[in-house]
Motif scaffolding. Structure first.
Motif, PDB file in Angstrom:
ATOM      1  N   ALA A 168       0.842  -1.201   0.000  1.00 14.15           N
ATOM      2  CA  ALA A 168       0.000   0.000   0.000  1.00 14.15           C
ATOM      3  C   ALA A 168       0.879   1.253   0.000  1.00 14.15           C
ATOM      4  CB  ALA A 168      -0.925  -0.010   1.213  1.00 14.15           C
ATOM      5  N   VAL A 169       1.949   1.202   0.784  1.00 19.37           N
ATOM      6  CA  VAL A 169       2.879   2.341   0.858  1.00 19.37           C
ATOM      7  C   VAL A 169       3.548   2.535  -0.505  1.00 19.37           C
ATOM      8  CG1 VAL A 169       4.972   3.213   1.978  1.00 19.37           C
ATOM      9  CG2 VAL A 169       3.278   1.935   3.319  1.00 19.37           C
ATOM     10  N   SER A 170       4.041   1.450  -1.077  1.00 19.96           N
ATOM     11  CA  SER A 170       4.735   1.537  -2.364  1.00 19.96           C
ATOM     12  C   SER A 170       3.804   2.032  -3.469  1.00 19.96           C
ATOM     13  CB  SER A 170       5.283   0.164  -2.760  1.00 19.96           C
ATOM     14  OG  SER A 170       6.148  -0.305  -1.754  1.00 19.96           O
ATOM     15  N   GLN A 171       2.557   1.571  -3.439  1.00 14.63           N
ATOM     16  CA  GLN A 171       1.616   1.969  -4.492  1.00 14.63           C
ATOM     17  C   GLN A 171       1.298   3.458  -4.467  1.00 14.63           C
ATOM     18  OE1 GLN A 171      -1.774  -0.596  -4.268  1.00 14.63           O
ATOM     19  NE2 GLN A 171      -0.719  -2.267  -5.311  1.00 14.63           N
ATOM     20  N   CYS A 172       1.482   4.080  -3.314  1.00 14.42           N
ATOM     21  CA  CYS A 172       1.282   5.539  -3.229  1.00 14.42           C
ATOM     22  C   CYS A 172       2.511   6.289  -3.721  1.00 14.42           C
ATOM     23  CB  CYS A 172       1.056   5.970  -1.787  1.00 14.42           C
ATOM     24  SG  CYS A 172      -0.448   5.363  -1.142  1.00 14.42           S
ATOM     25  N   GLY A 173       3.576   5.566  -3.995  1.00 12.53           N
ATOM     26  CA  GLY A 173       4.806   6.210  -4.416  1.00 12.53           C
ATOM     27  C   GLY A 173       5.739   6.496  -3.252  1.00 12.53           C
ATOM     28  N   ALA A 174       5.309   6.175  -2.033  1.00 18.95           N
ATOM     29  CA  ALA A 174       6.148   6.386  -0.849  1.00 18.95           C
ATOM     30  C   ALA A 174       7.015   5.145  -0.609  1.00 18.95           C
ATOM     31  CB  ALA A 174       5.268   6.668   0.361  1.00 18.95           C
ATOM     32  N   THR A 175       7.922   5.235   0.366  1.00 19.07           N
ATOM     33  CA  THR A 175       8.845   4.129   0.644  1.00 19.07           C
ATOM     34  C   THR A 175       8.550   3.519   2.007  1.00 19.07           C
ATOM     35  OG1 THR A 175      10.528   5.326  -0.578  1.00 19.07           O
ATOM     36  CG2 THR A 175      11.307   3.532   0.822  1.00 19.07           C
ATOM     37  N   PRO A 176       8.343   2.199   2.041  1.00 19.68           N
ATOM     38  CA  PRO A 176       8.182   1.572   3.356  1.00 19.68           C
ATOM     39  C   PRO A 176       9.532   1.473   4.068  1.00 19.68           C
ATOM     40  CG  PRO A 176       8.048  -0.093   1.617  1.00 19.68           C
ATOM     41  CD  PRO A 176       8.236   1.236   0.932  1.00 19.68           C
ATOM     42  N   VAL A 177       9.559   1.845   5.335  1.00 22.60           N
ATOM     43  CA  VAL A 177      10.771   1.696   6.140  1.00 22.60           C
ATOM     44  C   VAL A 177      10.467   0.604   7.156  1.00 22.60           C
ATOM     45  CG1 VAL A 177      12.308   2.828   7.791  1.00 22.60           C
ATOM     46  CG2 VAL A 177      11.466   4.078   5.790  1.00 22.60           C
ATOM     47  N   PHE A 178      11.134  -0.546   6.965  1.00 21.45           N
ATOM     48  CA  PHE A 178      10.787  -1.713   7.773  1.00 21.45           C
ATOM     49  C   PHE A 178      11.469  -1.695   9.132  1.00 21.45           C
ATOM     50  CE2 PHE A 178      10.245  -3.312   3.355  1.00 21.45           C
ATOM     51  CZ  PHE A 178       8.875  -3.533   3.436  1.00 21.45           C
ATOM     52  N   VAL A 179      10.704  -2.105  10.161  1.00 21.02           N
ATOM     53  CA  VAL A 179      11.306  -2.301  11.479  1.00 21.02           C
ATOM     54  C   VAL A 179      10.918  -3.688  11.999  1.00 21.02           C
ATOM     55  CG1 VAL A 179      11.285   0.175  12.002  1.00 21.02           C
ATOM     56  CG2 VAL A 179       9.428  -1.259  12.823  1.00 21.02           C
ATOM     57  N   ASP A 180      11.669  -4.140  12.980  1.00 20.61           N
ATOM     58  CA  ASP A 180      11.531  -5.505  13.485  1.00 20.61           C
ATOM     59  C   ASP A 180      10.307  -5.641  14.405  1.00 20.61           C
ATOM     60  OD1 ASP A 180      12.177  -8.147  13.715  1.00 20.61           O
ATOM     61  OD2 ASP A 180      14.143  -7.833  14.651  1.00 20.61           O
ATOM     62  N   ALA A 181       9.990  -6.893  14.759  1.00 19.55           N
ATOM     63  CA  ALA A 181       8.828  -7.210  15.600  1.00 19.55           C
ATOM     64  C   ALA A 181       9.258  -7.459  17.046  1.00 19.55           C
ATOM     65  CB  ALA A 181       8.131  -8.441  15.043  1.00 19.55           C
ATOM     66  N   ASP A 182       8.271  -7.339  17.950  1.00 20.74           N
ATOM     67  CA  ASP A 182       8.532  -7.629  19.372  1.00 20.74           C
ATOM     68  C   ASP A 182       8.167  -9.078  19.686  1.00 20.74           C
ATOM     69  OD1 ASP A 182       5.767  -7.686  19.482  1.00 20.74           O
ATOM     70  OD2 ASP A 182       5.555  -5.911  20.752  1.00 20.74           O
ATOM     71  N   LYS A 183       8.132  -9.419  20.972  1.00 26.00           N
ATOM     72  CA  LYS A 183       7.875 -10.824  21.321  1.00 26.00           C
ATOM     73  C   LYS A 183       6.404 -11.208  21.166  1.00 26.00           C
ATOM     74  CE  LYS A 183       7.395 -10.098  26.290  1.00 26.00           C
ATOM     75  NZ  LYS A 183       7.753 -10.513  27.627  1.00 26.00           N
ATOM     76  N   TYR A 184       5.567 -10.233  20.813  1.00 21.96           N
ATOM     77  CA  TYR A 184       4.154 -10.512  20.568  1.00 21.96           C
ATOM     78  C   TYR A 184       3.844 -10.543  19.063  1.00 21.96           C
ATOM     79  CZ  TYR A 184       4.005  -9.112  25.475  1.00 21.96           C
ATOM     80  OH  TYR A 184       4.244  -8.999  26.820  1.00 21.96           O
ATOM     81  N   PHE A 185       4.866 -10.562  18.230  1.00 20.97           N
ATOM     82  CA  PHE A 185       4.748 -10.589  16.759  1.00 20.97           C
ATOM     83  C   PHE A 185       4.351  -9.228  16.175  1.00 20.97           C
ATOM     84  CE2 PHE A 185       3.511 -15.006  18.050  1.00 20.97           C
ATOM     85  CZ  PHE A 185       4.548 -15.695  17.452  1.00 20.97           C
TER      86      PHE A 185
END
Ligand SMILES: *Cc1c(COP(=O)(O)O)cnc(C)c1O
Length: 364
Positions: free
Chosen positions: A92-109
Protein backbone atom coordinates in the motif's frame (compact mmCIF):
# COMPACT_ATOMS: atom_id res chain seq x y z
CA UNK A 1 -8.53 -37.75 11.55
CA UNK A 2 -8.34 -34.96 8.99
CA UNK A 3 -8.13 -31.43 10.44
CA UNK A 4 -8.36 -28.64 7.86
CA UNK A 5 -6.67 -25.31 8.53
CA UNK A 6 -9.93 -23.45 8.08
CA UNK A 7 -13.39 -24.31 6.73
CA UNK A 8 -15.22 -21.18 5.64
CA UNK A 9 -18.31 -23.18 4.83
CA UNK A 10 -18.97 -23.86 8.53
CA UNK A 11 -19.40 -20.15 9.29
CA UNK A 12 -21.74 -19.90 6.30
CA UNK A 13 -23.73 -22.99 7.42
CA UNK A 14 -24.11 -21.57 10.91
CA UNK A 15 -25.88 -18.42 9.68
CA UNK A 16 -27.08 -19.78 6.33
CA UNK A 17 -30.59 -18.33 6.47
CA UNK A 18 -29.30 -14.83 7.22
CA UNK A 19 -26.64 -14.89 4.49
CA UNK A 20 -29.05 -16.25 1.90
CA UNK A 21 -31.75 -13.72 2.78
CA UNK A 22 -29.20 -10.88 2.54
CA UNK A 23 -27.92 -11.99 -0.86
CA UNK A 24 -31.44 -12.44 -2.26
CA UNK A 25 -32.51 -9.04 -0.93
CA UNK A 26 -29.72 -7.41 -2.95
CA UNK A 27 -30.29 -9.49 -6.08
CA UNK A 28 -33.95 -8.53 -6.06
CA UNK A 29 -33.36 -4.87 -5.22
CA UNK A 30 -32.05 -3.95 -8.67
CA UNK A 31 -29.32 -1.78 -7.06
CA UNK A 32 -25.79 -3.20 -6.84
CA UNK A 33 -23.17 -0.50 -6.21
CA UNK A 34 -23.18 2.42 -3.72
CA UNK A 35 -26.64 1.91 -2.27
CA UNK A 36 -28.54 1.34 0.96
CA UNK A 37 -26.75 -1.87 1.94
CA UNK A 38 -23.38 -0.15 1.93
CA UNK A 39 -24.77 2.84 3.80
CA UNK A 40 -26.22 0.53 6.46
CA UNK A 41 -22.99 -1.41 6.77
CA UNK A 42 -20.87 1.74 7.01
CA UNK A 43 -23.16 3.14 9.66
CA UNK A 44 -23.04 -0.07 11.71
CA UNK A 45 -19.26 -0.41 11.41
CA UNK A 46 -18.67 3.24 12.32
CA UNK A 47 -21.04 2.92 15.27
CA UNK A 48 -19.32 -0.27 16.47
CA UNK A 49 -16.07 1.74 16.70
CA UNK A 50 -17.73 5.03 17.78
CA UNK A 51 -16.06 6.55 14.69
CA UNK A 52 -17.37 9.56 12.80
CA UNK A 53 -17.03 7.93 9.37
CA UNK A 54 -16.69 4.54 7.71
CA UNK A 55 -16.10 3.84 4.02
CA UNK A 56 -16.52 0.42 2.48
CA UNK A 57 -13.88 -0.16 -0.19
CA UNK A 58 -12.74 -2.94 -2.52
CA UNK A 59 -10.35 -4.75 -0.17
CA UNK A 60 -7.91 -4.28 2.70
CA UNK A 61 -5.02 -3.26 0.45
CA UNK A 62 -7.12 -0.45 -1.03
CA UNK A 63 -8.23 0.63 2.45
CA UNK A 64 -4.56 1.18 3.38
CA UNK A 65 -3.70 2.83 0.10
CA UNK A 66 -6.69 5.21 0.17
CA UNK A 67 -5.93 6.21 3.77
CA UNK A 68 -2.34 7.05 2.88
CA UNK A 69 -3.53 9.03 -0.14
CA UNK A 70 -6.11 10.87 1.97
CA UNK A 71 -3.32 12.12 4.24
CA UNK A 72 -1.36 13.30 1.21
CA UNK A 73 1.38 10.68 1.53
CA UNK A 74 3.23 10.01 -1.71
CA UNK A 75 6.51 10.30 -3.59
CA UNK A 76 9.46 11.20 -1.37
CA UNK A 77 7.69 10.23 1.86
CA UNK A 78 8.58 7.38 4.19
CA UNK A 79 6.18 5.22 6.17
CA UNK A 80 7.27 2.99 9.05
CA UNK A 81 5.94 -0.56 8.76
CA UNK A 82 6.71 -3.71 10.70
CA UNK A 83 8.41 -6.23 8.44
CA UNK A 84 6.55 -9.08 10.10
CA UNK A 85 3.23 -8.64 8.30
CA UNK A 86 1.32 -9.66 5.22
CA UNK A 87 2.90 -7.98 2.18
CA UNK A 88 -0.22 -5.83 1.59
CA UNK A 89 0.76 -3.45 4.41
CA UNK A 90 4.00 -2.55 2.62
CA UNK A 91 2.55 -2.67 -0.89
CA UNK A 92 0.00 0.00 0.00
CA UNK A 93 2.88 2.34 0.86
CA UNK A 94 4.73 1.54 -2.36
CA UNK A 95 1.62 1.97 -4.49
CA UNK A 96 1.28 5.54 -3.23
CA UNK A 97 4.81 6.21 -4.42
CA UNK A 98 6.15 6.39 -0.85
CA UNK A 99 8.85 4.13 0.64
CA UNK A 100 8.18 1.57 3.36
CA UNK A 101 10.77 1.70 6.14
CA UNK A 102 10.79 -1.71 7.77
CA UNK A 103 11.31 -2.30 11.48
CA UNK A 104 11.53 -5.50 13.49
CA UNK A 105 8.83 -7.21 15.60
CA UNK A 106 8.53 -7.63 19.37
CA UNK A 107 7.87 -10.82 21.32
CA UNK A 108 4.15 -10.51 20.57
CA UNK A 109 4.75 -10.59 16.76
CA UNK A 110 3.81 -6.87 16.55
CA UNK A 111 5.92 -3.79 15.79
CA UNK A 112 8.83 -3.32 18.25
CA UNK A 113 8.20 0.15 19.67
CA UNK A 114 11.85 0.62 20.57
CA UNK A 115 12.76 0.35 16.88
CA UNK A 116 10.38 3.08 15.71
CA UNK A 117 12.23 6.25 16.75
CA UNK A 118 15.60 5.19 15.28
CA UNK A 119 13.81 4.66 11.93
CA UNK A 120 12.32 8.18 11.82
CA UNK A 121 13.88 10.63 9.33
CA UNK A 122 12.80 14.09 8.11
CA UNK A 123 10.85 12.23 5.36
CA UNK A 124 8.79 10.08 7.72
CA UNK A 125 5.06 10.82 7.50
CA UNK A 126 3.29 7.90 9.13
CA UNK A 127 3.47 4.67 11.12
CA UNK A 128 1.34 1.64 10.24
CA UNK A 129 1.06 -0.65 13.27
CA UNK A 130 -0.36 -4.06 12.35
CA UNK A 131 -2.39 -5.86 15.02
CA UNK A 132 -0.97 -9.11 13.76
CA UNK A 133 -2.79 -12.42 14.27
CA UNK A 134 -5.55 -10.49 16.10
CA UNK A 135 -3.45 -9.10 18.96
CA UNK A 136 -3.18 -5.32 19.39
CA UNK A 137 0.15 -3.50 19.24
CA UNK A 138 1.24 -1.46 22.25
CA UNK A 139 -0.78 1.54 21.08
CA UNK A 140 -0.12 3.88 24.02
CA UNK A 141 3.58 4.05 23.19
CA UNK A 142 3.01 4.30 19.43
CA UNK A 143 0.59 7.22 19.79
CA UNK A 144 3.09 8.96 22.08
CA UNK A 145 5.90 8.61 19.52
CA UNK A 146 3.61 9.73 16.68
CA UNK A 147 2.53 12.87 18.58
CA UNK A 148 6.12 13.75 19.44
CA UNK A 149 7.23 13.52 15.78
CA UNK A 150 3.98 14.74 14.23
CA UNK A 151 3.28 11.51 12.31
CA UNK A 152 0.02 9.96 11.19
CA UNK A 153 -0.92 6.59 12.64
CA UNK A 154 -2.82 4.27 10.31
CA UNK A 155 -3.81 1.06 12.04
CA UNK A 156 -3.82 -2.11 9.97
CA UNK A 157 -6.76 -3.95 11.57
CA UNK A 158 -7.07 -6.55 8.81
CA UNK A 159 -6.68 -9.37 11.37
CA UNK A 160 -8.07 -7.69 14.46
CA UNK A 161 -11.79 -6.89 14.16
CA UNK A 162 -13.07 -6.45 17.71
CA UNK A 163 -9.65 -6.82 19.41
CA UNK A 164 -9.06 -4.51 22.38
CA UNK A 165 -6.09 -2.78 23.98
CA UNK A 166 -6.79 -1.75 27.58
CA UNK A 167 -10.49 -2.09 26.88
CA UNK A 168 -10.42 0.16 23.79
CA UNK A 169 -11.11 -1.28 20.34
CA UNK A 170 -8.27 -1.74 17.88
CA UNK A 171 -8.81 0.85 15.16
CA UNK A 172 -9.82 3.63 17.56
CA UNK A 173 -6.31 4.84 18.41
CA UNK A 174 -4.91 6.19 15.15
CA UNK A 175 -5.88 8.78 12.54
CA UNK A 176 -7.46 6.05 10.41
CA UNK A 177 -7.94 2.29 10.67
CA UNK A 178 -8.04 -0.15 7.78
CA UNK A 179 -9.92 -3.43 7.68
CA UNK A 180 -10.02 -6.35 5.29
CA UNK A 181 -13.12 -8.53 5.01
CA UNK A 182 -11.34 -11.24 3.04
CA UNK A 183 -13.41 -14.37 3.83
CA UNK A 184 -10.96 -15.84 6.37
CA UNK A 185 -10.67 -12.65 8.46
CA UNK A 186 -12.44 -12.29 11.84
CA UNK A 187 -15.26 -10.45 10.06
CA UNK A 188 -15.52 -11.84 6.56
CA UNK A 189 -17.30 -11.02 3.33
CA UNK A 190 -18.01 -13.84 0.87
CA UNK A 191 -15.63 -12.29 -1.61
CA UNK A 192 -13.28 -9.29 -1.47
CA UNK A 193 -14.11 -6.21 0.61
CA UNK A 194 -12.50 -3.76 3.01
CA UNK A 195 -13.24 -0.62 5.01
CA UNK A 196 -11.67 2.47 6.53
CA UNK A 197 -12.80 4.17 9.71
CA UNK A 198 -11.76 7.76 10.29
CA UNK A 199 -12.80 10.67 12.50
CA UNK A 200 -11.36 13.66 10.65
CA UNK A 201 -13.97 15.19 8.32
CA UNK A 202 -11.49 16.47 5.72
CA UNK A 203 -9.79 13.08 5.39
CA UNK A 204 -13.22 11.42 5.26
CA UNK A 205 -14.37 13.60 2.39
CA UNK A 206 -11.17 12.83 0.51
CA UNK A 207 -11.58 9.07 0.99
CA UNK A 208 -15.20 9.19 -0.16
CA UNK A 209 -14.05 10.90 -3.36
CA UNK A 210 -10.89 8.84 -3.90
CA UNK A 211 -12.77 5.54 -3.85
CA UNK A 212 -15.22 6.83 -6.45
CA UNK A 213 -13.14 8.33 -9.28
CA UNK A 214 -12.31 11.50 -7.34
CA UNK A 215 -15.89 12.60 -7.65
CA UNK A 216 -18.51 14.02 -5.28
CA UNK A 217 -20.92 15.10 -7.99
CA UNK A 218 -21.48 12.74 -10.90
CA UNK A 219 -19.11 13.42 -13.84
CA UNK A 220 -17.30 16.16 -11.97
CA UNK A 221 -13.81 14.84 -11.10
CA UNK A 222 -11.99 17.08 -8.64
CA UNK A 223 -9.08 14.81 -7.71
CA UNK A 224 -7.35 11.80 -9.29
CA UNK A 225 -9.35 8.97 -7.78
CA UNK A 226 -9.75 5.27 -8.30
CA UNK A 227 -12.59 2.76 -8.33
CA UNK A 228 -12.67 0.89 -5.03
CA UNK A 229 -16.13 0.36 -3.61
CA UNK A 230 -17.53 -2.40 -1.45
CA UNK A 231 -20.47 -3.60 -3.53
CA UNK A 232 -24.01 -4.06 -2.26
CA UNK A 233 -23.90 -7.86 -2.06
CA UNK A 234 -20.69 -7.85 -0.03
CA UNK A 235 -22.04 -5.07 2.19
CA UNK A 236 -25.18 -7.10 2.90
CA UNK A 237 -23.23 -10.32 3.56
CA UNK A 238 -20.57 -8.61 5.69
CA UNK A 239 -23.36 -7.03 7.76
CA UNK A 240 -24.41 -10.56 8.71
CA UNK A 241 -20.82 -11.43 9.69
CA UNK A 242 -20.56 -8.20 11.69
CA UNK A 243 -23.76 -9.01 13.59
CA UNK A 244 -22.05 -12.22 14.80
CA UNK A 245 -18.60 -10.79 15.50
CA UNK A 246 -18.70 -11.50 19.25
CA UNK A 247 -19.77 -15.12 18.77
CA UNK A 248 -16.92 -15.74 16.32
CA UNK A 249 -14.29 -14.00 18.42
CA UNK A 250 -15.44 -15.82 21.57
CA UNK A 251 -15.41 -19.14 19.81
CA UNK A 252 -11.84 -18.70 18.55
CA UNK A 253 -10.76 -17.51 22.01
CA UNK A 254 -12.20 -20.71 23.49
CA UNK A 255 -10.23 -22.79 20.95
CA UNK A 256 -7.05 -20.82 21.74
CA UNK A 257 -7.57 -21.40 25.48
CA UNK A 258 -8.02 -25.12 24.90
CA UNK A 259 -4.71 -25.16 22.97
CA UNK A 260 -2.97 -23.12 25.68
CA UNK A 261 -4.16 -25.45 28.44
CA UNK A 262 -3.56 -28.64 26.48
CA UNK A 263 -0.26 -28.22 24.63
CA UNK A 264 2.51 -29.33 26.94
CA UNK A 265 5.40 -30.17 24.65
CA UNK A 266 8.67 -28.44 25.66
CA UNK A 267 9.58 -28.22 21.95
CA UNK A 268 6.58 -25.96 21.30
CA UNK A 269 6.53 -22.33 22.42
CA UNK A 270 2.98 -21.03 22.90
CA UNK A 271 2.15 -17.47 21.79
CA UNK A 272 2.84 -14.61 24.23
CA UNK A 273 -0.33 -12.77 25.14
CA UNK A 274 0.13 -9.05 25.74
CA UNK A 275 -1.21 -7.89 29.11
CA UNK A 276 -4.43 -5.82 29.10
CA UNK A 277 -5.31 -7.03 25.60
CA UNK A 278 -8.23 -8.96 24.14
CA UNK A 279 -6.69 -11.06 21.40
CA UNK A 280 -9.17 -12.19 18.71
CA UNK A 281 -7.04 -15.15 17.57
CA UNK A 282 -7.24 -14.75 13.83
CA UNK A 283 -4.10 -16.91 13.89
CA UNK A 284 -2.84 -19.23 16.66
CA UNK A 285 0.92 -18.98 16.18
CA UNK A 286 3.35 -21.32 17.93
CA UNK A 287 7.13 -21.35 17.60
CA UNK A 288 9.27 -24.44 17.14
CA UNK A 289 13.02 -24.72 16.42
CA UNK A 290 12.25 -27.61 14.07
CA UNK A 291 9.23 -25.96 12.47
CA UNK A 292 9.48 -27.72 9.11
CA UNK A 293 9.75 -31.13 10.77
CA UNK A 294 6.74 -30.27 12.98
CA UNK A 295 4.77 -29.14 9.91
CA UNK A 296 5.52 -32.43 8.13
CA UNK A 297 4.68 -34.44 11.27
CA UNK A 298 1.28 -32.72 11.55
CA UNK A 299 0.61 -33.23 7.83
CA UNK A 300 1.44 -36.94 8.14
CA UNK A 301 -1.24 -37.09 10.86
CA UNK A 302 -3.84 -35.29 8.74
CA UNK A 303 -3.46 -31.88 10.42
CA UNK A 304 -3.10 -28.93 8.05
CA UNK A 305 -1.10 -26.07 9.55
CA UNK A 306 0.19 -22.95 7.77
CA UNK A 307 3.11 -20.54 8.01
CA UNK A 308 2.46 -16.79 8.52
CA UNK A 309 4.76 -15.73 6.94
CA UNK A 310 7.70 -17.69 5.49
CA UNK A 311 9.46 -14.56 4.15
CA UNK A 312 9.40 -11.20 5.99
CA UNK A 313 8.67 -8.14 3.81
CA UNK A 314 12.25 -6.80 3.89
CA UNK A 315 13.56 -10.06 2.37
CA UNK A 316 10.79 -10.36 -0.23
CA UNK A 317 12.02 -10.25 -3.82
CA UNK A 318 9.79 -7.28 -4.60
CA UNK A 319 11.73 -5.24 -2.01
CA UNK A 320 15.22 -6.40 -2.99
CA UNK A 321 15.92 -2.89 -4.34
CA UNK A 322 15.87 -1.60 -0.75
CA UNK A 323 19.05 -3.63 -0.25
CA UNK A 324 18.22 -4.81 3.27
CA UNK A 325 20.47 -7.73 4.22
CA UNK A 326 19.50 -10.99 5.85
CA UNK A 327 20.06 -10.66 9.58
CA UNK A 328 18.89 -7.03 9.72
CA UNK A 329 15.60 -7.90 11.46
CA UNK A 330 16.50 -10.86 13.68
CA UNK A 331 13.15 -11.32 15.46
CA UNK A 332 11.07 -11.31 12.29
CA UNK A 333 13.54 -13.58 10.53
CA UNK A 334 13.42 -15.98 13.46
CA UNK A 335 9.59 -15.98 13.23
CA UNK A 336 9.77 -16.66 9.50
CA UNK A 337 11.84 -19.77 10.27
CA UNK A 338 10.00 -21.00 13.36
CA UNK A 339 6.37 -19.87 13.25
CA UNK A 340 3.57 -22.36 12.66
CA UNK A 341 -0.16 -21.48 12.64
CA UNK A 342 -2.44 -24.19 14.03
CA UNK A 343 -5.98 -24.78 12.71
CA UNK A 344 -8.49 -22.39 14.33
CA UNK A 345 -11.86 -21.51 12.84
CA UNK A 346 -15.50 -20.92 13.67
CA UNK A 347 -17.25 -24.27 13.79
CA UNK A 348 -14.11 -26.27 14.71
CA UNK A 349 -15.27 -29.31 16.72
CA UNK A 350 -13.67 -30.14 20.09
CA UNK A 351 -12.58 -33.55 18.76
CA UNK A 352 -10.41 -31.78 16.17
CA UNK A 353 -8.91 -29.43 18.75
CA UNK A 354 -8.12 -32.29 21.14
CA UNK A 355 -6.67 -34.37 18.32
CA UNK A 356 -4.33 -31.48 17.36
CA UNK A 357 -3.26 -31.15 21.02
CA UNK A 358 -2.67 -34.89 21.33
CA UNK A 359 -0.58 -35.12 18.13
CA UNK A 360 1.48 -32.02 19.01
CA UNK A 361 2.20 -33.44 22.46
CA UNK A 362 3.54 -36.59 20.77
CA UNK A 363 6.01 -34.66 18.59
CA UNK A 364 9.55 -35.54 19.64
C1 LIG B 1 -5.41 -9.55 4.67
C2 LIG B 1 -4.50 -8.46 5.04
C3 LIG B 1 -4.40 -7.27 4.27
C4 LIG B 1 -5.01 -7.11 2.92
O1 LIG B 1 -6.36 -7.33 2.84
P1 LIG B 1 -7.01 -7.76 1.43
O2 LIG B 1 -8.47 -7.60 1.70
O3 LIG B 1 -6.61 -9.15 1.17
O4 LIG B 1 -6.52 -6.80 0.40
C5 LIG B 1 -3.61 -6.25 4.76
N1 LIG B 1 -2.93 -6.37 5.91
C6 LIG B 1 -2.97 -7.49 6.65
C7 LIG B 1 -2.20 -7.56 7.92
C8 LIG B 1 -3.74 -8.57 6.23
O5 LIG B 1 -3.78 -9.70 6.97
Amino acid sequence: MNVPFCVLGRQFEKYKDEYEAAALRVLRSGWYVLGKELQNFEQAFAQFHSANHCFGVGNGLDALRLSLMAFGIGVGDEVIVQTNTYIATALAVSQCGATPVFVDADKYFCIDNDKIEPAITPHTKAIIPVHLYGQPCDMEKIIKIAKKHNLYVIEDCAQAHGARYKGKLAGTFGDAACFSFYPTKPVGALGDAGAIIVNDHTAAEKISMLRNYGSKIKYRHEILGMNSRMDEIQAALTSVSLAHIAEGNNERAAIANRYIRGIKNPKIKLPNVRPYCDHVWHVFAVLCDERDRLYAFLESNGIHAQIHYPIPCHLSECYSDLGIKKGAMPHSEMYANRELSLPIYVGMPNEEIDYVIDIINRFE
